[in-house]
Design a protein around this motif. Sequence first.
Motif, PDB file in Angstrom:
ATOM      1  N   LYS A   1      55.372   8.471  22.711  1.00 52.68           N
ATOM      2  CA  LYS A   1      55.367   8.785  24.140  1.00 52.68           C
ATOM      3  C   LYS A   1      53.922   9.024  24.561  1.00 52.68           C
ATOM      4  O   LYS A   1      53.237   9.878  23.984  1.00 52.68           O
ATOM      5  CB  LYS A   1      56.207  10.028  24.431  1.00 52.68           C
ATOM      6  N   SER A   2      53.445   8.274  25.529  1.00 55.98           N
ATOM      7  CA  SER A   2      52.058   8.396  25.956  1.00 55.98           C
ATOM      8  C   SER A   2      51.822   9.714  26.677  1.00 55.98           C
ATOM      9  O   SER A   2      52.604  10.132  27.535  1.00 55.98           O
ATOM     10  CB  SER A   2      51.685   7.227  26.870  1.00 55.98           C
ATOM     11  N   VAL A   3      50.732  10.374  26.329  1.00 57.51           N
ATOM     12  CA  VAL A   3      50.307  11.616  26.968  1.00 57.51           C
ATOM     13  C   VAL A   3      49.049  11.320  27.767  1.00 57.51           C
ATOM     14  O   VAL A   3      48.073  10.790  27.219  1.00 57.51           O
ATOM     15  CB  VAL A   3      50.022  12.709  25.907  1.00 57.51           C
ATOM     16  N   ASN A   4      49.091  11.625  29.079  1.00 55.48           N
ATOM     17  CA  ASN A   4      47.971  11.338  29.977  1.00 55.48           C
ATOM     18  C   ASN A   4      47.677   9.840  30.058  1.00 55.48           C
ATOM     19  O   ASN A   4      46.526   9.400  29.925  1.00 55.48           O
ATOM     20  CB  ASN A   4      46.713  12.101  29.547  1.00 55.48           C
ATOM     21  N   PRO A   5      48.706   9.010  30.312  1.00 53.98           N
ATOM     22  CA  PRO A   5      48.475   7.563  30.400  1.00 53.98           C
ATOM     23  C   PRO A   5      47.730   7.192  31.672  1.00 53.98           C
ATOM     24  O   PRO A   5      47.724   7.949  32.649  1.00 53.98           O
ATOM     25  CB  PRO A   5      49.898   6.993  30.411  1.00 53.98           C
ATOM     26  N   ASP A   6      47.117   6.008  31.673  1.00 53.76           N
ATOM     27  CA  ASP A   6      46.368   5.546  32.840  1.00 53.76           C
ATOM     28  C   ASP A   6      47.215   4.690  33.771  1.00 53.76           C
ATOM     29  O   ASP A   6      46.726   4.184  34.770  1.00 53.76           O
ATOM     30  CB  ASP A   6      45.116   4.781  32.397  1.00 53.76           C
TER      31      ASP A   6
ATOM     32  N   HIS B   1      42.290   4.645  27.148  1.00 55.87           N
ATOM     33  CA  HIS B   1      41.536   5.271  26.064  1.00 55.87           C
ATOM     34  C   HIS B   1      41.464   6.788  26.177  1.00 55.87           C
ATOM     35  O   HIS B   1      41.047   7.452  25.218  1.00 55.87           O
ATOM     36  CB  HIS B   1      40.127   4.682  26.007  1.00 55.87           C
ATOM     37  N   LYS B   2      41.830   7.345  27.314  1.00 53.74           N
ATOM     38  CA  LYS B   2      41.830   8.809  27.453  1.00 53.74           C
ATOM     39  C   LYS B   2      43.182   9.418  27.125  1.00 53.74           C
ATOM     40  O   LYS B   2      43.347  10.627  27.180  1.00 53.74           O
ATOM     41  CB  LYS B   2      41.387   9.197  28.869  1.00 53.74           C
ATOM     42  N   SER B   3      44.152   8.577  26.800  1.00 58.25           N
ATOM     43  CA  SER B   3      45.485   9.076  26.484  1.00 58.25           C
ATOM     44  C   SER B   3      45.626   9.322  24.984  1.00 58.25           C
ATOM     45  O   SER B   3      44.805   8.873  24.179  1.00 58.25           O
ATOM     46  CB  SER B   3      46.559   8.080  26.946  1.00 58.25           C
ATOM     47  N   THR B   4      46.666  10.077  24.641  1.00 60.24           N
ATOM     48  CA  THR B   4      47.045  10.300  23.245  1.00 60.24           C
ATOM     49  C   THR B   4      48.551  10.057  23.154  1.00 60.24           C
ATOM     50  O   THR B   4      49.171   9.631  24.133  1.00 60.24           O
ATOM     51  CB  THR B   4      46.685  11.722  22.783  1.00 60.24           C
TER      52      THR B   4
END
Length: 275
Positions: free
Chosen positions: A198-203, A148-151
């Motif tokens: 493309k996930s940015v800041n993935p967990d 949930h913190k990714s974009t």
Amino acid sequence: MHALPGLANTMAPRKPYVVFVTGDHEYSGELTLPLIAAELEKNYGMRTKVLKAYPDYNAEKDIPGLEALKEADLAVFFLRWRLLPKEQLTYIDDYLKSGKPVMGFRTTTHAFNYPDGDDRKTWNAFGEFAFGSPPGWGGKAAHTHYGHKSTTDVTIIPEAAKNPILTGVEPSFHVASWLYRVLPDYPAKGSVPLLMGKSVNPDKEAIDNPVAWTWQNQWGGKTFMTTLGHPEDFQVESVQRLVINAIHWELGKPVPKQWKGKLDINVPYGHPKKS
């Protein structure tokens, strides 16, 4: 009797009828999609109806008005884990089997969540049989997201660049949605991926995944599916164009020659349940 000269030419053509079916717990689809519907009516010559879960978005067992699907030319779904009664499912089932087009947003990949032993449980795979998406959340398809913190950075897939749905869509843009994983088995065979995320800041370790595609379901219905749908996504002009273009494409109409301008969509995110 003979028609009066020119009378036939004065009759206004029937406006396409688009029915939006909402109820998603989290992403405020019941607030964003009415703004899309209003734009279709104001600037694009369509009739619309927006159906909402009753009494609110968290109510899983009732979406009044689904009989409107009997007259719809396009059904647009933004659902999440509903438990609709059989009589309401019948309207959706009849619509699908008519071969008419369908559009889906984000959590519609897991639109229904019937328990084991329920004879409606086959509807848990609605995303798969209607849209060519994974058949529900988690499970063998490993359908999940990257935190949930990714974009997400979104780019046009080069092979799809000339697709009419992408008319006016920027080659790359950024959205608030955390990326959904649909690969390796989805979208379904025969689909046409349009946009890659493309996930940015993935967990966790992330791979790029399609976030929009077209397909034809088993009843011959044209399908457009996007895993985008965070309310902030709808603020992005490229997302707005994508949706308006896709609706025209679904209806067999040419995409608008003239874009009527960016929509003012400012809907908060923050429904209490997560996914």
